[in-house]
Scaffold this active site. Structure first.
Site, PDB file in Angstrom:
ATOM      1  N   GLY A 239     -16.839  78.727 -30.739  1.00  9.88           N
ATOM      2  CA  GLY A 239     -16.284  77.429 -30.372  1.00  9.88           C
ATOM      3  C   GLY A 239     -16.654  76.872 -29.022  1.00  9.88           C
ATOM      4  O   GLY A 239     -16.352  75.711 -28.734  1.00  9.88           O
ATOM      5  N   GLU A 273     -17.811  85.096 -31.645  1.00  8.25           N
ATOM      6  CA  GLU A 273     -18.619  84.527 -32.730  1.00  8.25           C
ATOM      7  C   GLU A 273     -19.278  83.215 -32.313  1.00  8.25           C
ATOM      8  O   GLU A 273     -19.046  82.175 -32.939  1.00  8.25           O
ATOM      9  CB  GLU A 273     -17.731  84.276 -33.956  1.00  8.25           C
ATOM     10  N   PRO A 274     -20.081  83.220 -31.255  1.00 11.71           N
ATOM     11  CA  PRO A 274     -20.670  81.961 -30.814  1.00 11.71           C
ATOM     12  C   PRO A 274     -21.757  81.481 -31.768  1.00 11.71           C
ATOM     13  O   PRO A 274     -22.477  82.281 -32.357  1.00 11.71           O
ATOM     14  CB  PRO A 274     -21.292  82.332 -29.464  1.00 11.71           C
ATOM     15  N   GLY A 275     -21.841  80.182 -31.931  1.00 13.03           N
ATOM     16  CA  GLY A 275     -22.930  79.597 -32.721  1.00 13.03           C
ATOM     17  C   GLY A 275     -23.634  78.554 -31.871  1.00 13.03           C
ATOM     18  O   GLY A 275     -24.678  78.777 -31.261  1.00 13.03           O
ATOM     19  N   CYS A 342     -30.540  55.831 -48.911  1.00  9.72           N
ATOM     20  CA  CYS A 342     -29.914  54.606 -49.385  1.00  9.72           C
ATOM     21  C   CYS A 342     -28.421  54.602 -49.122  1.00  9.72           C
ATOM     22  O   CYS A 342     -27.610  54.621 -50.051  1.00  9.72           O
ATOM     23  CB  CYS A 342     -30.188  54.436 -50.871  1.00  9.72           C
ATOM     24  N   GLU A 343     -28.031  54.623 -47.889  1.00 14.79           N
ATOM     25  CA  GLU A 343     -26.628  54.554 -47.490  1.00 14.79           C
ATOM     26  C   GLU A 343     -26.577  53.926 -46.102  1.00 14.79           C
ATOM     27  O   GLU A 343     -27.383  54.281 -45.237  1.00 14.79           O
ATOM     28  CB  GLU A 343     -26.016  55.957 -47.341  1.00 14.79           C
ATOM     29  N   TYR A 371     -26.083  73.449 -36.519  1.00 13.43           N
ATOM     30  CA  TYR A 371     -25.580  72.618 -37.606  1.00 13.43           C
ATOM     31  C   TYR A 371     -26.535  71.466 -37.915  1.00 13.43           C
ATOM     32  O   TYR A 371     -26.120  70.370 -38.259  1.00 13.43           O
ATOM     33  CB  TYR A 371     -24.162  72.101 -37.272  1.00 13.43           C
TER      34      TYR A 371
HETATM   35  N1  LLP Z   1     -16.418  81.492 -36.211  1.00  8.61           N
HETATM   36  C1  LLP Z   1     -15.796  80.800 -37.188  1.00  8.61           C
HETATM   37  C2  LLP Z   1     -14.787  81.470 -38.004  1.00  8.61           C
HETATM   38  C3  LLP Z   1     -16.137  79.458 -37.403  1.00  8.61           C
HETATM   39  O1  LLP Z   1     -15.516  78.779 -38.363  1.00  8.61           O
HETATM   40  C4  LLP Z   1     -17.134  78.840 -36.599  1.00  8.61           C
HETATM   41  C5  LLP Z   1     -17.520  77.460 -36.814  1.00  8.61           C
HETATM   42  C6  LLP Z   1     -17.761  79.623 -35.604  1.00  8.61           C
HETATM   43  C7  LLP Z   1     -17.371  80.940 -35.438  1.00  8.61           C
HETATM   44  C8  LLP Z   1     -18.824  79.084 -34.709  1.00  8.61           C
HETATM   45  O2  LLP Z   1     -18.395  78.042 -33.921  1.00  8.61           O
HETATM   46  P1  LLP Z   1     -19.321  77.447 -32.759  1.00  8.61           P
HETATM   47  O3  LLP Z   1     -19.469  78.506 -31.695  1.00  8.61           O
HETATM   48  O4  LLP Z   1     -20.645  77.083 -33.350  1.00  8.61           O
HETATM   49  O5  LLP Z   1     -18.586  76.269 -32.288  1.00  8.61           O
HETATM   50  N2  LLP Z   1     -20.542  71.375 -38.502  1.00  8.61           N
HETATM   51  C9  LLP Z   1     -19.791  71.157 -37.288  1.00  8.61           C
HETATM   52  C10 LLP Z   1     -19.257  72.447 -36.713  1.00  8.61           C
HETATM   53  C11 LLP Z   1     -18.399  73.236 -37.669  1.00  8.61           C
HETATM   54  C12 LLP Z   1     -17.964  74.553 -37.102  1.00  8.61           C
HETATM   55  C13 LLP Z   1     -17.357  75.407 -38.125  1.00  8.61           C
HETATM   56  N3  LLP Z   1     -16.982  76.708 -37.700  1.00  8.61           N
HETATM   57  C14 LLP Z   1     -20.703  70.439 -36.303  1.00  8.61           C
HETATM   58  O6  LLP Z   1     -21.824  70.103 -36.648  1.00  8.61           O
HETATM   59  O7  LLP Z   1     -20.287  70.131 -35.190  1.00  8.61           O
END
Ligand code: LLP
Length: 419
Positions: A239, A273-275, A342-343, A371
Site C-alpha cells: 500500500g 507486500e509492496p507492489g 469505442c468509448e 497495475y
Molecule cells: N496486498 C494485498 C492484499 C493487496 O490487495 C494489494 C493491492 C497489495 C498487497 C499491493 O498493494 P500496493 O503496494 O501495490 O499498493 N488497481 C489499483 C490498485 C489496486 C490494489 C489492490 N491491492 C490501481 O491501479 O491503483
C-alpha cells in the site's frame, strides 16, 4: 534515482534509447528498467534489515515472470491472489515458503494447488474459508499455514476504490470476529495458525494509517498469545504510495522505521507486500500519436494505446505524466489524450496542458509500471502489447506482442454452425 532521463533531447531508459526500442518492437509497449526495479526492491528490503522480515512482492501489480525473477533472485517472496499468480511465481522460481496467498474468493482448486505447493500461509478472509482450507488440508494429509486477514478499520485516506481497511469493505474480518475465528481455528486440526495479516489500501501517502493498523493488530497478537496461539508472523500488506504528480509519500526507510519503532519486542517475522512502490515508477508505456484533431470544444491527441492497455485513467481518473520521447521546441496546448477504443471514457489524460504533439510522434506515459500491463485486456480485440526490460544498453522482450491468432486462441465455432 530515475533511470528514465533525457539525454540530448531524447528519452533514455538506462543506457538504451526509447526511440530505438520503439523502432525495433513497434508501439505501444511497456518498458521497464531492470536497475530501477532491482534498486527499489533492494531499498525496501534493506529498510527492514533490523527485524526478521520477508518482502512478498504483490504479483498483481506487475506479474511478468521476467520481472518476478528479479525479486526472487534478490531473495524476495510473493503475495498472490489466485492460482494463476501462484503458477507465475513458480515459473519465476519462487521459494514456496515465501508465498502468502491473499484474496476473499479462493476456489477449492486454488487452495489445493497452493497446499500442494507448500506455501507459507493463506491470509484467510472468512470463517467459511477457514473450514474449506482445513477440510482440504485433511484430504491432502497436510497442515495449512494460515493467518486471518483482519480489517483494522483505519482510513488510508486514498481513492475509495483502492481503500480496503475500512469497515464497509469486503476485505478481512473485524477484530472482534477475528478473535472468535482464531478460537474456532484452534479447534481445526489441519490448520497451523501462523500469523495475523492486514492490508489497508493502496497508494497510501501517509505513515499514520499504517502505524494505526499495526497498533490495532499488535493488541490482537498479544491477546492471541495469551490464549495460547503462537503468532509468529505479522503481515502488514502493501500500500505504500508513489509520486505520480505531486504526492509526497514517505520514503520506504521512513515507513520501515515507523513500523520498526511501533513493533518493538513483538518477536514476529514481518511480512510486507509492496507492489506499486517497487514497480510503479520503474515502468512506462510508450505509445505513438496516430492523429490530432480539434473541434469547437477541444484538442484531441489520438494515440495507439487505449484504455485496454492502461485502464487506470479511465477507471480511477488517475494521473500519469505525459512526455514526448523526443523533445523539440514547441508550444503548449490544452488537450485530451485519447485511445482508439469505442468509448468516451477511453483516455490517458484529460484537459491536460501538454507540448503540442504531431502525427507519428512517440509519447511516454510515465509511472505505468504498476497495475498497467496486469490490468490490460483484449477489449475491442486489440492484441495485448509487448513488454520490454532494459538492462544497461540492452533491451529484452519479456513478453512478445500478441498476434491476432492469440486473440481467438481457445475459441471454437460450434459444430452446428459449421458450414
Ligand atoms: N496486498 C494485498 C492484499 C493487496 O490487495 C494489494 C493491492 C497489495 C498487497 C499491493 O498493494 P500496493 O503496494 O501495490 O499498493 N488497481 C489499483 C490498485 C489496486 C490494489 C489492490 N491491492 C490501481 O491501479 O491503483
Amino acid at each position: 534515482m530515475n533511470d528514465f532521463q533525457y539525454k540530448e533531447q531524447e528519452l533514455w531508459c538506462e543506457q538504451a534509447s526509447v526511440r530505438a526500442i520503439a523502432e525495433k518492437v513497434g508501439t505501444p509497449f511497456y518498458l521497464y528498467s531492470y536497475r530501477t526495479l532491482k534498486n527499489h526492491f533492494h531499498v525496501f528490503d534493506q529498510a527492514f534489515a533490523e527485524i526478521p522480515h520477508i518482502i512478498c512482492f504483490a504479483v498483481k501489480s506487475s506479474s511478468n515472470i521476467g520481472i518476478l525473477r528479479i525479486f526472487v533472485a534478490e531473495g524476495g517472496g510473493v503475495d498472490i491472489v489466485s492460482g494463476g499468480e501462484l503458477y507465475r511465481a513458480m515459473q519465476a522460481g519462487v521459494d514456496p515458503r515465501k508465498v502468502v496467498y491473499s484474496g476473499v474468493g479462493k476456489r477449492l482448486d486454488e487452495i489445493e494447488y497452493a497446499l500442494k505447493a507448500n506455501i507459507l500461509m493463506f491470509n484467510v478472509e472468512s470463517f467459511q474459508e477457514l473450514t474449506e482450507i482445513n477440510a482440504c488440508a485433511q484430504r491432502l494429509g497436510k497442515k495449512a499455514g494460515i493467518a486471518l486477514r483482519v480489517n483494522p478499520d483505519v482510513d488510508p485516506q486514498t481513492h475509495p476504490y483502492i481503500s480496503t481497511g475500512l469497515k464497509e469493505n469486503k476485505f478481512g474480518v473485524n477484530i472482534e470476529k477475528a478473535i472468535e475465528a482464531y478460537r474456532e481455528a484452534r479447534k481445526m486440526p489441519y490448520l497451523d495458525i501462523k500469523g495475523v495479516s492486514c492490508h489497508i489500501g493502496s497508494q497510501v501517502t501517509k505513515i499514520s494509517p499504517f502505524v494505526d493498523a499495526l497498533n490495532r493488530l499488535k493488541k490482537l497478537v498479544y491477546l492471541l498469545r495469551e490464549e495460547g496461539t503462537n503468532i509468529r508472523y505479522l503481515d502488514l500488506g502493501g500500500g505504500l504510495g508513489i509520486t505520480y504528480k505531486e504526492e509526497q509519500p514517505p520514503h520506504p526507510t521512513e515507513y520501515a522505521k515507523a513500523i520498526i519503532d511501533a513493533s518493538k519486542d513483538m518477536n514476529c517475522t514481518f511480512i510486507l507486500e509492496p507492489g506499486r512502490v517497487i514497480v510503479g515508477n520503474a515502468g512506462i508505456l510508450v505509445t505513438k500519436v496516430l492523429y490530432t484533431k480539434t473541434n469547437e470544444e477541444k484538442n484531441f491527441v489520438i494515440v495507439d494505446a487505449g484504455m485496454n492497455d492502461l485502464i487506470r485513467p479511465s477507471l480511477y481518473n488517475s494521473y500519469h505524466q505525459i512526455q514526448p520521447v523526443v523533445i523539440k521546441k514547441r508550444k503548449t496546448v490544452l488537450a485530451d489524450i485519447v485511445g482508439p477504443i469505442c468509448e468516451s471514457g477511453d483516455y490517458l489524460a484529460k484537459d491536460r496542458n501538454i507540448p503540442e504533439f504531431e502525427r507519428g510522434e512517440l509519447m511516454a506515459v510515465m509511472s505505468a509500471g504498476a497495475y498497467g500491463f496486469t490490468m490490460s485486456s483484449n477489449y475491442n480485440s486489440r492484441p495485448r502489447v509487448a513488454e520490454v526490460l532494459v538492462k544497461g544498453d540492452r533491451s529484452y522482450v519479456i513478453r512478445r506482442r500478441e498476434m491476432y491468432s492469440d486473440i481467438v486462441k481457445g475459441e471454437k465455432i460450434p459444430i452446428f454452425l459449421k458450414v
